[in-house]
Design a protein around this motif. Structure first.
Motif, PDB file in Angstrom:
ATOM      1  N   SER A 475      -7.272  -1.436   3.666  1.00 10.09           N
ATOM      2  CA  SER A 475      -6.021  -0.710   3.909  1.00 10.09           C
ATOM      3  C   SER A 475      -4.917  -1.288   3.048  1.00 10.09           C
ATOM      4  O   SER A 475      -4.080  -2.083   3.498  1.00 10.09           O
ATOM      5  N   ILE A 476      -4.901  -0.902   1.789  1.00  8.92           N
ATOM      6  CA  ILE A 476      -3.872  -1.372   0.872  1.00  8.92           C
ATOM      7  C   ILE A 476      -2.921  -0.222   0.550  1.00  8.92           C
ATOM      8  O   ILE A 476      -3.293   0.956   0.630  1.00  8.92           O
ATOM      9  N   LEU A 477      -1.700  -0.575   0.180  1.00  9.08           N
ATOM     10  CA  LEU A 477      -0.702   0.406  -0.235  1.00  9.08           C
ATOM     11  C   LEU A 477      -0.618   0.397  -1.758  1.00  9.08           C
ATOM     12  O   LEU A 477      -0.442  -0.661  -2.371  1.00  9.08           O
ATOM     13  N   ILE A 478      -0.741   1.568  -2.357  1.00  5.90           N
ATOM     14  CA  ILE A 478      -0.754   1.710  -3.811  1.00  5.90           C
ATOM     15  C   ILE A 478       0.466   2.527  -4.217  1.00  5.90           C
ATOM     16  O   ILE A 478       0.645   3.665  -3.762  1.00  5.90           O
ATOM     17  N   LEU A 479       1.309   1.959  -5.064  1.00  6.24           N
ATOM     18  CA  LEU A 479       2.462   2.663  -5.595  1.00  6.24           C
ATOM     19  C   LEU A 479       2.252   2.900  -7.088  1.00  6.24           C
ATOM     20  O   LEU A 479       2.075   1.947  -7.853  1.00  6.24           O
ATOM     21  N   VAL A 480       2.247   4.161  -7.491  1.00  2.51           N
ATOM     22  CA  VAL A 480       2.134   4.519  -8.899  1.00  2.51           C
ATOM     23  C   VAL A 480       3.522   4.928  -9.374  1.00  2.51           C
ATOM     24  O   VAL A 480       4.049   5.971  -8.958  1.00  2.51           O
ATOM     25  N   LEU A 481       4.131   4.110 -10.214  1.00  2.00           N
ATOM     26  CA  LEU A 481       5.462   4.380 -10.740  1.00  2.00           C
ATOM     27  C   LEU A 481       5.295   5.233 -11.989  1.00  2.00           C
ATOM     28  O   LEU A 481       4.967   4.723 -13.068  1.00  2.00           O
ATOM     29  N   ASN A 482       5.506   6.513 -11.837  1.00  2.00           N
ATOM     30  CA  ASN A 482       5.048   7.501 -12.802  1.00  2.00           C
ATOM     31  C   ASN A 482       6.198   7.975 -13.684  1.00  2.00           C
ATOM     32  O   ASN A 482       7.063   8.723 -13.253  1.00  2.00           O
ATOM     33  N   ASN A 483       6.193   7.527 -14.940  1.00  2.00           N
ATOM     34  CA  ASN A 483       7.212   7.969 -15.894  1.00  2.00           C
ATOM     35  C   ASN A 483       6.618   8.752 -17.063  1.00  2.00           C
ATOM     36  O   ASN A 483       7.295   8.986 -18.073  1.00  2.00           O
ATOM     37  N   ASN A 484       5.346   9.124 -16.949  1.00  2.00           N
ATOM     38  CA  ASN A 484       4.687   9.960 -17.963  1.00  2.00           C
ATOM     39  C   ASN A 484       4.654   9.315 -19.355  1.00  2.00           C
ATOM     40  O   ASN A 484       4.677  10.015 -20.368  1.00  2.00           O
ATOM     41  N   THR A 520      -2.412  12.081  -6.575  1.00  2.00           N
ATOM     42  CA  THR A 520      -2.680  12.194  -5.142  1.00  2.00           C
ATOM     43  C   THR A 520      -4.059  12.788  -4.889  1.00  2.00           C
ATOM     44  O   THR A 520      -4.717  12.445  -3.903  1.00  2.00           O
ATOM     45  N   LEU A 521      -4.506  13.666  -5.779  1.00  2.76           N
ATOM     46  CA  LEU A 521      -5.828  14.270  -5.594  1.00  2.76           C
ATOM     47  C   LEU A 521      -6.936  13.246  -5.816  1.00  2.76           C
ATOM     48  O   LEU A 521      -7.988  13.314  -5.170  1.00  2.76           O
ATOM     49  N   VAL A 522      -6.701  12.305  -6.736  1.00  7.82           N
ATOM     50  CA  VAL A 522      -7.682  11.235  -6.952  1.00  7.82           C
ATOM     51  C   VAL A 522      -7.834  10.414  -5.680  1.00  7.82           C
ATOM     52  O   VAL A 522      -8.947  10.113  -5.236  1.00  7.82           O
ATOM     53  N   ALA A 523      -6.710  10.067  -5.074  1.00  9.55           N
ATOM     54  CA  ALA A 523      -6.751   9.276  -3.842  1.00  9.55           C
ATOM     55  C   ALA A 523      -7.362  10.072  -2.693  1.00  9.55           C
ATOM     56  O   ALA A 523      -8.164   9.547  -1.905  1.00  9.55           O
ATOM     57  N   GLN A 524      -6.999  11.342  -2.592  1.00  5.24           N
ATOM     58  CA  GLN A 524      -7.511  12.159  -1.496  1.00  5.24           C
ATOM     59  C   GLN A 524      -9.015  12.374  -1.594  1.00  5.24           C
ATOM     60  O   GLN A 524      -9.680  12.603  -0.574  1.00  5.24           O
ATOM     61  N   ALA A 525      -9.565  12.267  -2.787  1.00  4.65           N
ATOM     62  CA  ALA A 525     -11.008  12.419  -2.942  1.00  4.65           C
ATOM     63  C   ALA A 525     -11.779  11.366  -2.163  1.00  4.65           C
ATOM     64  O   ALA A 525     -12.939  11.577  -1.799  1.00  4.65           O
ATOM     65  N   ALA A 530      -2.160  10.263   0.739  1.00  5.60           N
ATOM     66  CA  ALA A 530      -1.569  10.387  -0.589  1.00  5.60           C
ATOM     67  C   ALA A 530      -0.332  11.269  -0.524  1.00  5.60           C
ATOM     68  O   ALA A 530      -0.350  12.349   0.071  1.00  5.60           O
ATOM     69  N   MET A 531       0.751  10.793  -1.136  1.00  5.24           N
ATOM     70  CA  MET A 531       2.031  11.491  -1.095  1.00  5.24           C
ATOM     71  C   MET A 531       2.727  11.381  -2.442  1.00  5.24           C
ATOM     72  O   MET A 531       2.416  10.499  -3.243  1.00  5.24           O
ATOM     73  N   ALA A 556      -6.573   3.168   2.800  1.00  3.90           N
ATOM     74  CA  ALA A 556      -5.593   3.058   1.724  1.00  3.90           C
ATOM     75  C   ALA A 556      -4.576   4.188   1.791  1.00  3.90           C
ATOM     76  O   ALA A 556      -4.844   5.270   2.319  1.00  3.90           O
ATOM     77  N   ALA A 557      -3.400   3.925   1.223  1.00  2.72           N
ATOM     78  CA  ALA A 557      -2.352   4.932   1.084  1.00  2.72           C
ATOM     79  C   ALA A 557      -1.781   4.832  -0.325  1.00  2.72           C
ATOM     80  O   ALA A 557      -1.613   3.729  -0.866  1.00  2.72           O
ATOM     81  N   LEU A 558      -1.496   5.975  -0.924  1.00  2.00           N
ATOM     82  CA  LEU A 558      -0.961   6.022  -2.289  1.00  2.00           C
ATOM     83  C   LEU A 558       0.303   6.863  -2.307  1.00  2.00           C
ATOM     84  O   LEU A 558       0.361   7.933  -1.692  1.00  2.00           O
ATOM     85  N   ILE A 559       1.317   6.368  -3.012  1.00  2.00           N
ATOM     86  CA  ILE A 559       2.540   7.141  -3.254  1.00  2.00           C
ATOM     87  C   ILE A 559       2.734   7.239  -4.766  1.00  2.00           C
ATOM     88  O   ILE A 559       2.822   6.225  -5.461  1.00  2.00           O
ATOM     89  N   ASP A 560       2.799   8.453  -5.258  1.00  2.00           N
ATOM     90  CA  ASP A 560       3.085   8.741  -6.662  1.00  2.00           C
ATOM     91  C   ASP A 560       4.599   8.951  -6.755  1.00  2.00           C
ATOM     92  O   ASP A 560       5.130   9.948  -6.271  1.00  2.00           O
ATOM     93  N   VAL A 561       5.303   7.983  -7.356  1.00  2.00           N
ATOM     94  CA  VAL A 561       6.763   7.976  -7.373  1.00  2.00           C
ATOM     95  C   VAL A 561       7.272   8.397  -8.752  1.00  2.00           C
ATOM     96  O   VAL A 561       6.897   7.789  -9.757  1.00  2.00           O
TER      97      VAL A 561
END
Length: 565
Positions: A475-484, A520-525, A530-531, A556-561
């Motif tokens: 149960s880890i928290l994953i933050l993806v800081l997404n700047n493309n 989020t779809l990768v995490a939901q798989a 995923a949010m 696990a939980a993922l937030i795409d920021v």
């Protein structure tokens, strides 16, 4: 009477348990039949074994072994598939090598015979995977390497590999395992005995520690540069007291482990230039590059002390930072010894005044940092703003954060030895996610976060990592800081060519990562929560939802920021 025997594969696994290995992170291949049969054989014979985990990518296996060591100080094993699996391990080996993290790295070796011996080649890749020098894939990242020649060597080689990896300066070691050798029988008596050799630490001479204490006591303006933490919790506490009692500012320039709480009165900004201009005593505490020589240098009349497990970084060919005094020592014992030696001295009258001046300067710098991390109305969020919101949400929590081009240290409230880890100076990307998973495996009740950029997340082989997290209920928290984009690359280009053509372009070449995948779809798989968050309000709410999910141990939980360039 004949001695009892098991296969060499079973002997290898059992001996790993005897030297203290808890987990084997493995990705199997056609060289693994004697390993897999050995697992089954040893289990059937009630032989104690490490937990063998199926890790569907070797980069993740190396990162998890790395993270597990950070949590426990215990060396773990990775077993990979011949040359191709070892190639996937190479980045993780480079990361571990630069950070002095011990890992027992094994890989199979394609059979060297084509017939007439049990374990000989049976499929075409037995020819395709043969290399003239398989070890060359990781030799520069290994303290020691060897190839198993005879089955009866297994116990001695495991003992030696473990002792060398665990000795100061620590680091990965590599052993190749030919399939036909693993298939042969090996004596089983003695596999559960204590290791024949023990690892050694490094401890500075008492006279050298006493001399360093004298230099500190007499210095007008000492400063400490730290990058790799303080060794352990005891060293962390000792450095806290030394810095406070003797008014020594501590600069954590490009740090990848926390050495001093970010709110400590002596916690200086990461820009060490002004400190170097004033310092008559510069103590480099387990650093690779304490400052950039092109921009800063110590005063000519300053004394520069290099202290740490590998103070001259002898495995780095070019590194010419001054070392007027060099002490080879594990960090925590050195700090504890230094604190005792300083007890023989009384701070001079200038120390109290220096404390007030440095503390006030550091407090002002921290307030300025926090101000730049305050929410605003602009589109998206800065990494500093994200870091501050995360820090506020974790107030009072015993959390551990892995940051890889993710949340910066400066705006966060970090106050314990395991609070913070940043990417290794080797730059092998995709490290923070599997390292956080390995840490969580070792400390299942701890709140563990992995923060990273969008490009770094892709480097982490996220499909494999999410599968592992689900399989092991991490149960880890994953933050993806997404700047493309590859933000670090763009910053490097602009830093070197501030008025160049690339800096003036609408898009710096070779840095864009648009269109961004829907992470989020990768995490939901793999059934993770995923949010997505586009602004401060959304992120704060997503963070609370994710933390509730994590604290309930629901996986696990993922937030795409959305992050600003």
């Amino acid at each position: 009477m004949d001695k009892p025997q098991v296969s060499a594969g079973a002997a290898l696994l059992a001996r790993l348990k005897s030297v203290g290995v808890d987990y084997i992170f493995a990705n199997s291949g056609t060289d693994f039949p004697p390993i897999i049969e050995g697992l089954a054989e040893a289990t059937a014979k009630d032989m104690p074994l490490p937990h063998a985990l199926t890790i569907p990518h070797e980069h993740a296996a190396m990162g998890m072994a790395h993270g597990y060591y950070l949590a426990t100080g215990q060396v773990q094993a990775v077993i990979a598939h011949t040359d191709v699996g070892l190639a996937n391990c190479a980045i993780g080996a480079l990361n571990a090598h630069v950070e002095n993290v011990p890992i027992l790295l094994f890989s199979g070796r394609t059979p060297t015979v084509e017939k007439d011996r049990f374990g000989a080649r049976t499929v075409p890749i037995g020819w395709g995977q043969e290399m003239r020098d398989q070890t060359s894939l990781v030799r520069e990242a290994s303290k020691w390497d060897y190839e198993l020649r005879f089955p009866e060597q297994v116990p001695d080689l495991v003992d030696r590999a473990h002792a060398i990896a665990s000795s100061t300066p620590r680091g990965p070691v590599y052993v190749s395992l030919p399939r036909e050798v693993l298939c042969e029988p090996c004596p089983s008596d003695g596999l559960n005995l204590p290791p024949k050799m023990r690892a050694h630490g490094a401890y500075a001479a008492p006279d050298d520690i006493a001399e360093l204490a004298r230099l500190i006591a007499q210095a007008e303006f000492p400063v400490i540069f730290a990058q790799h933490g303080a060794g352990n919790a005891d060293g962390f506490a000792a450095l806290d007291r030394i810095a406070r009692d003797w008014a020594i500012p501590v600069c954590q320039y490009w740090a990848n482990r926390l050495a001093l709480p970010t709110t400590h009165p002596m916690a200086a900004p990461a820009n060490g230039g002004p400190l170097l201009e004033r310092a008559d005593l510069v103590i480099c505490l387990d650093v690779l590059a304490p400052w950039m020589p092109a921009a800063h240098e110590p005063r000519a009349d300053a004394t520069v002390v290099q202290i740490g497990p590998n103070p001259l970084s002898q495995r780095t060919p070019i590194r010419n930072f001054r070392g007027d005094m060099v002490l080879a020592s594990d960090t925590a014992p050195a700090l504890l010894a230094l604190e005792r030696a300083l007890g023989e001295h009384t701070p001079h009258t200038g120390v109290a005044a220096r404390f007030e001046q440095v503390a006030a300067s550091n407090a002002a710098a921290r307030q300025a940092t926090l101000a730049t991390a305050a929410p605003d109305d602009a589109q998206g969020m800065t990494k500093a703003q994200i870091a501050r919101i995360v820090s506020d949400a974790l107030a009072g929590e015993d959390a551990t954060i892995f940051s890889e081009l993710g949340c910066p240290m400066a705006p966060m409230h970090l106050d314990h030895a395991h609070a913070w880890y940043q990417e290794p100076h080797a730059g092998g990307l995709g490290w923070s996610l599997p390292a956080a998973m390995g840490f969580q495996l070792a400390a299942p009740d701890k709140l563990v976060l992995a923060t990273m950029g969008d490009g770094t997340y892709m480097f982490a082989n996220p499909v494999a990592c999410h599968q592992i997290a689900e399989a092991l209920n991490l149960s880890i928290l994953i933050l993806v800081l997404n700047n493309n984009e590859w933000g670090a690359v763009r910053q490097s280009v602009v830093g070197l060519y501030p008025d160049g053509y690339a800096a003036k372009a609408n898009q710096v070449p070779l840095t864009g990562l648009a269109p961004s995948p829907d992470f989020t779809l990768v995490a939901q798989a793999s059934r993770a929560l995923a949010m997505k968050a586009e602004d401060h309000t959304q992120f704060a709410q997503c963070l609370q939802d994710a933390l509730a999910h994590i604290r309930a141990r629901k996986g696990a939980a993922l937030i795409d920021v959305r992050t600003r360039p």
